[in-house]
Design an enzyme around this catalytic site. Structure first.
Site, PDB file in Angstrom:
ATOM      1  N   HIS A 131      42.609  50.765  48.657  1.00  0.00           N
ATOM      2  CA  HIS A 131      41.253  51.028  48.184  1.00  0.00           C
ATOM      3  C   HIS A 131      40.946  50.102  47.008  1.00  0.00           C
ATOM      4  CE1 HIS A 131      37.540  53.217  48.011  1.00  0.00           C
ATOM      5  NE2 HIS A 131      37.702  53.462  46.728  1.00  0.00           N
TER       6      HIS A 131
ATOM      7  N   SER B 143      32.990  51.231  46.504  1.00  0.00           N
ATOM      8  CA  SER B 143      33.227  52.605  46.919  1.00  0.00           C
ATOM      9  C   SER B 143      31.922  53.402  46.923  1.00  0.00           C
ATOM     10  CB  SER B 143      34.299  53.238  46.020  1.00  0.00           C
ATOM     11  OG  SER B 143      34.848  54.395  46.606  1.00  0.00           O
TER      12      SER B 143
ATOM     13  N   ASP C 103      42.976  51.339  53.935  1.00  0.00           N
ATOM     14  CA  ASP C 103      42.353  52.045  52.810  1.00  0.00           C
ATOM     15  C   ASP C 103      42.509  53.548  53.003  1.00  0.00           C
ATOM     16  OD1 ASP C 103      40.551  53.245  50.954  1.00  0.00           O
ATOM     17  OD2 ASP C 103      39.284  51.459  50.963  1.00  0.00           O
TER      18      ASP C 103
END
Length: 325
Positions: free
Chosen positions: A300, A145, A271
């Protein structure tokens, strides 16, 4: 490089983006990872804490020949399941692991007014150079991320990358920060942005006690969105004009064509954090060192499998081994 056709197939409830995301972040448990914390002093007078895991956990161990640097996401740390899962798999396969806690994320507040952000590559560069100075013959890099965006930016923005760095893997990466913010602002993502805001507001309040001349209570009370937080803290603390200037300059999207190290981007099509340019298909097609894999499911960083390890973990290890000769 052509887009990679992903073999990952989600099962049952894990086909739902929110279920896979929340289960993986809040319910998944990873056991059997030993971590040894070491503090690294930084050139600007601040510090970061690194949680090391070794192939031989004894203090008199012989160092492994290869090491991996792991970078976490927004308001994460080295104890998150996605960090522990990757660390465990790597250690099982002969790697030492250095899991970085970004400034202020280790449980100890950092010393300076500034902390960390999505495009901050100085600490990554410093740590990679430190690892390169050790006896390892191979370094691989892994970012999740926010950590993935910072890693991609590091690889493409012009740093002198040590020859020991062989490959990188980035998971659930918001390579376009503005597009990701717009996605998070949607109604269906209220649980995620609320969770982030709670953490960020708490950190703002604690840091305000240390820097009362730079941070005001009235600003704290204004923080009702991620963008407002970035306008009132991230931007001024890190040299940006405002939040939009930060999103523009810190996004790794603009650096992808300059990456010269074999690099995997694994972004699920469902996501909830990603949108638009966060799926850089043209950039991958135009760069022989950039590999883009976009499974239909996974949410995610929620690539659940029935084995002990997630697909993103086994896939990253496979990528490392393939490109580390």
């Amino acid at each position: 490089m052509p887009i990679i056709q992903s073999p990952y197939k989600a099962i049952g409830l894990f086909k739902n983006a929110h279920f896979s995301t929340i289960y993986s972040a809040k319910i998944r448990r990873v056991h059997g990872v030993s971590q040894n914390r070491k503090r690294l002093e930084l050139p600007d007078g601040d510090f970061v804490d690194i949680d090391w895991s070794y192939t031989d956990s004894s203090l008199s161990r012989k160092r492994a020949s290869k090491v991996a640097l792991l970078l976490h996401g927004l308001e994460g740390d080295a104890q998150r399941p996605y960090m522990l899962g990757m660390a465990k798999l790597l250690v099982n396969n002969g790697y030492d692991v250095a899991a970085l806690n970004f400034r202020g994320c280790s449980g100890s507040q950092n010393r300076l007014y500034r902390s960390y952000h999505s495009g901050d590559t100085r600490d990554i560069s410093h740590l990679v150079n430190m690892l390169s100075s050790l006896s390892y013959s191979m370094i691989n890099l892994y970012g999740v991320s926010l950590g993935g965006n910072a890693l991609l930016k590091y690889l493409g923005e012009g740093h002198i990358i040590p020859n020991k760095v062989k490959a990188a893997a980035c998971i659930g990466v918001p390579v376009d920060l503005k597009a990701s913010l717009e996605q998070l602002e949607k109604r269906e993502n209220i649980i995620y942005r609320t969770s982030f805001l709670i953490h960020l507001r708490t950190k703002f309040r604690k840091k305000m006690n240390c820097f009362p001349k730079l941070m005001r209570l009235e600003d704290y009370r204004k923080i009702d969105s991620l963008k407002t937080f970035d306008d009132l803290y991230t931007a001024p603390a890190h040299g940006f004009e405002n939040a939009l200037d930060y999103y523009t300059k810190a996004s790794s999207y603009q650096y992808l064509n300059r990456i010269k190290i074999p690099t995997l981007i694994l972004n699920a099509k469902n996501d909830s954090f990603l949108h638009g340019n966060c799926y850089p298909t043209q950039e991958a097609k135009n760069n022989d060192d950039l590999f883009l894999e976009m499974p239909a499911h996974g949410g995610h960083v929620g690539f659940y499998t029935r084995s002990s390890f997630y697909y993103n973990e086994t896939r990253s290890l496979e990528f490392f081994e393939e490109h580390s000769s």
